[in-house]
Design a protein around this motif. Structure first.
Motif, PDB file in Angstrom:
ATOM      1  N   ARG A   1       0.829  -1.208   0.000  1.00 31.54           N
ATOM      2  CA  ARG A   1       0.000   0.000   0.000  1.00 31.54           C
ATOM      3  C   ARG A   1       0.864   1.258   0.000  1.00 31.54           C
ATOM      4  O   ARG A   1       0.599   2.212  -0.759  1.00 31.54           O
ATOM      5  N   THR A   2       1.900   1.287   0.821  1.00 32.95           N
ATOM      6  CA  THR A   2       2.759   2.467   0.910  1.00 32.95           C
ATOM      7  C   THR A   2       3.497   2.718  -0.389  1.00 32.95           C
ATOM      8  O   THR A   2       3.629   3.871  -0.839  1.00 32.95           O
ATOM      9  N   ALA A   3       3.964   1.646  -1.024  1.00 39.03           N
ATOM     10  CA  ALA A   3       4.697   1.815  -2.282  1.00 39.03           C
ATOM     11  C   ALA A   3       3.787   2.327  -3.391  1.00 39.03           C
ATOM     12  O   ALA A   3       4.202   3.156  -4.211  1.00 39.03           O
ATOM     13  N   VAL A   4       2.557   1.854  -3.436  1.00 38.30           N
ATOM     14  CA  VAL A   4       1.618   2.365  -4.443  1.00 38.30           C
ATOM     15  C   VAL A   4       1.339   3.841  -4.194  1.00 38.30           C
ATOM     16  O   VAL A   4       1.322   4.654  -5.131  1.00 38.30           O
ATOM     17  N   LEU A   5       1.121   4.212  -2.931  1.00 35.10           N
ATOM     18  CA  LEU A   5       0.919   5.630  -2.621  1.00 35.10           C
ATOM     19  C   LEU A   5       2.149   6.444  -2.997  1.00 35.10           C
ATOM     20  O   LEU A   5       2.039   7.574  -3.476  1.00 35.10           O
ATOM     21  N   GLY A   6       3.334   5.862  -2.794  1.00 36.67           N
ATOM     22  CA  GLY A   6       4.559   6.556  -3.159  1.00 36.67           C
ATOM     23  C   GLY A   6       4.731   6.718  -4.654  1.00 36.67           C
ATOM     24  O   GLY A   6       5.430   7.625  -5.112  1.00 36.67           O
ATOM     25  N   ALA A   7       4.110   5.830  -5.434  1.00 34.82           N
ATOM     26  CA  ALA A   7       4.166   5.947  -6.896  1.00 34.82           C
ATOM     27  C   ALA A   7       3.177   6.963  -7.439  1.00 34.82           C
ATOM     28  O   ALA A   7       3.281   7.366  -8.596  1.00 34.82           O
ATOM     29  N   CYS A   8       2.213   7.364  -6.621  1.00 31.76           N
ATOM     30  CA  CYS A   8       1.217   8.349  -7.056  1.00 31.76           C
ATOM     31  C   CYS A   8       1.818   9.759  -7.033  1.00 31.76           C
ATOM     32  O   CYS A   8       2.727  10.049  -6.250  1.00 31.76           O
ATOM     33  N   PRO A   9       1.316  10.668  -7.871  1.00 30.48           N
ATOM     34  CA  PRO A   9       1.749  12.068  -7.798  1.00 30.48           C
ATOM     35  C   PRO A   9       1.371  12.683  -6.455  1.00 30.48           C
ATOM     36  O   PRO A   9       0.441  12.223  -5.790  1.00 30.48           O
ATOM     37  N   VAL A  10       2.115  13.716  -6.076  1.00 27.89           N
ATOM     38  CA  VAL A  10       1.801  14.448  -4.853  1.00 27.89           C
ATOM     39  C   VAL A  10       0.719  15.473  -5.162  1.00 27.89           C
ATOM     40  O   VAL A  10       0.848  16.271  -6.090  1.00 27.89           O
TER      41      VAL A  10
END
Length: 605
Positions: A87-96
């Motif tokens: 979950r954290t890695a997917v969120l990290g792959a999303c734009p800010v």
């Protein structure tokens, strides 16, 4: 078929996810983010799913704003969720996401008839200085930025970025809008640099880090300047009636995936405003927005028509940056166009451009680089004679033959999907052509203007002849100049005696620029190694009169190589604060020294 993309994530949601991971999982985060960023994305409406393994799926369901603003909008099917690497890695792959992603509306889509409420004086401090809470938020932001700078691009992965995002969220809650915006620009710049994105520009990342450290450092020292606090993006104020005259359209293509158009307008008394239509998209959206309806008071007017016409607006809402907003109380009526040679626009060409630039680049901004950049970004106008083509620009001089600098004209945007490059090729083939130019100064290059639009020079026989429907000017990003619009080519070459002299490029300041940029691209160790290899390389700087720059560069290299020892005599890495201060001093000094050289380049030889 449209390829699904990951939605933007609010900074605090991503920061919380990273903080929830164990130290072991944090060490795997960067490589996992890279893997999931390249994984297929399955879309079901606004909801997206990423398969992270045979039995593991991460689902991201953004809210009404289109961004993930709460933790429960991202879920994972694994047993460790929500404190899991997937979950954290997917969120990290999303734009800010932008700071205001969670807000239900903007001044453009849910009109504001009064200024956005600001925090009370007790919350933000008074003329005596910021409160203890603001100072603490600024110090947290400064510490996170110093750690990122010490690590450099290679070491500033997801964990340091999350720490900076957490500090940015704290700054937002404290009302430090300017520092928060700079922090988000730094994170986006780091991501682009680490991902080798084509949109990455090192100068922008350096400027964002300088702005962040400059603002956070002064606030942490309780500096009372209210400009350091900044304003919320939605702080639209209620204006009175305005009569605005269209000047030109400017295509917008950002590195963060936004595109559209900004139409610049001017009032009867010479005040500048803009009307924007910028949304997620690429070059196609930037082209299409040029003829899209203007969303002010439903006047049934397009951006193309506004750029060549005008509006009478009642109940206008105006942002701090001069953007005109839409709203239920806003009404607009189309009015006749005003030519560039008459009315309020005539004043734009009344003064020699060298005098205008001297005022802009010499404005008293209290040493604030961002305020200086804003002053330089205001549009300027001048009449020029094209001399010929340089390496990546056109050479020009004042059209009236008066003493003046050799002016460089550069495309405002080099994207081949826009018309800038095509138009510049047409102009380059016409030495001796007279042009009336409206554009923006380039604060990083000597005597350089980036034109947005051109028009005929009144009374000249060797100027452009534009179609009647263009109503007197050509927007260089949209209107394509044809051979019929220009005088026949003369085949002449640039006039003798106009050798290109660039006081900035020819100065030894490149040594300081190299060190300042190396600190960002390589981190503290790279600067220390560079200093060890060339401790006595600042002689050219001193001989050229740049003793201050030489001292600051030497001090930065020395601080980067400074090491302490513990009680057992073992070498230790010192904290990043003194190193960040040394880098900030060198970077700000470099900025103002370069600005002084650029200002001098505009003066007649």
């Amino acid at each position: 078929m449209t390829v699904p993309i990951l939605p933007p994530v609010a900074p605090d949601v991503l920061a919380e996810a990273v903080e929830s991971l164990s130290p072991r999982l944090r060490r795997k985060l960067d490589t996992t983010i890279e893997r999931y960023a390249a994984a297929p994305v399955l879309a079901d409406g606004d909801t997206v799913r990423i398969e992270c393994g045979e039995d593991t799926v991460v689902t991201v369901a953004p809210g009404a704003s289109g961004a993930v603003t709460t933790a429960d909008q991202a879920t994972c099917t694994c047993l460790l969720a929500p404190r899991c690497l997937h979950r954290t890695a997917v969120l990290g792959a999303c734009p800010v996401a932008d700071p205001d992603a969670a807000a239900p509306a903007t001044a453009d889509d849910a009109p504001t008839t009064a200024e956005t409420p600001q925090p009370d004086a007790d919350d933000t401090g008074s003329a005596a200085g910021p409160t203890a809470a603001l100072v603490a938020a600024a110090e947290s932001l400064r510490s996170a930025a110093a750690a990122v700078l010490a690590a450099g691009v290679p070491g500033a992965g997801a964990v340091p970025q999350a720490e900076l995002l957490r500090a940015a969220h704290t700054a937002r809650l404290a009302g430090l809008h300017r520092a928060e915006a700079a922090a988000l620009r730094v994170v986006r710049g780091l991501r682009a640099a680490r991902g080798r994105d084509d949109t990455h520009r090192l100068a922008d990342l350096v400027a964002a880090l300088r702005e962040l450290l400059f603002t956070a450092t002064l606030l942490a020292r309780s500096d009372p300047d209210p400009a350091l606090i900044g304003t919320a993006r939605r702080a639209y104020r209620q204006g009175s009636s305005l009569r605005v005259h269209g000047v030109c359209r400017e295509p917008v293509l950002t590195a963060t995936g936004y595109a559209g158009v900004v139409t610049h307008v001017v009032t009867d008394d010479g005040e500048w405003y803009s009307v924007a239509d910028v949304k997620p998209g690429g070059p196609g959206r930037a082209r299409g927005a040029a003829t899209a309806p203007v969303a002010i008071g439903a006047p049934a007017l397009t951006h193309a028509q506004l750029a060549r016409g005008g509006l009478l607006i009642t109940g206008a809402t105006i942002s701090p940056e001069g953007r005109l907003g839409a709203g239920r109380g806003v009404k607009a009526t189309p009015v006749a166009a005003s030519a560039w040679s008459a009315g309020p626009l005539a004043a734009l060409f009344a003064r020699p451009v060298a005098d205008v630039v001297a005022d802009r680049l010499g404005a008293d901004t209290g040493g604030d680089p961002e305020q200086a950049d804003r002053a330089a970004a205001e549009l300027v106008g001048c009449d020029v004679e094209i001399l010929g083509a340089g390496r990546d620009h056109l050479l020009a001089r004042p059209a009236d033959g008066s003493p003046g600098p050799l002016i460089r004209l550069m495309p405002a945007n080099d994207n081949p999907d826009l018309a800038h490059l095509t138009n510049f090729r047409q102009l380059a083939a016409r030495p001796g052509l007279h042009l009336r130019v409206v554009g923006r100064l380039d604060p990083e290059r000597a005597a350089t203007i980036r034109p947005l639009a051109v028009a005929p020079v009144p009374g000249s026989d060797t100027t452009v002849r534009l179609p009647d429907e263009w109503q007197g000017h050509a927007d260089l990003g949209y209107d394509q100049l044809q051979g019929a619009h220009l005088p026949p080519p003369t085949g002449s070459t640039p006039l003798p005696g106009y050798a290109e002299v660039d006081a900035l490029a020819d100065s030894p300041l490149w040594q300081v620029r190299h060190l300042v940029e190396l600190a960002v691209t390589g981190g503290r160790r790279a600067v220390a190694e560079s200093g060890r290899r060339g401790r006595e390389t600042y002689g050219p700087l001193r001989r050229a009169g740049f003793a201050g720059a030489a001292d600051l560069a030497a001090g930065l290299a020395a601080e980067a190589d400074r090491r302490g020892r513990d009680v057992f005599g073992v070498l230790t890495d010192p904290g990043p604060d003194r190193y960040a201060s040394a880098w900030l001093a060198a970077s700000v000094h470099l900025t103002w020294t370069e600005r002084a050289l650029i200002r001098s380049a505009w003066q007649p030889e």
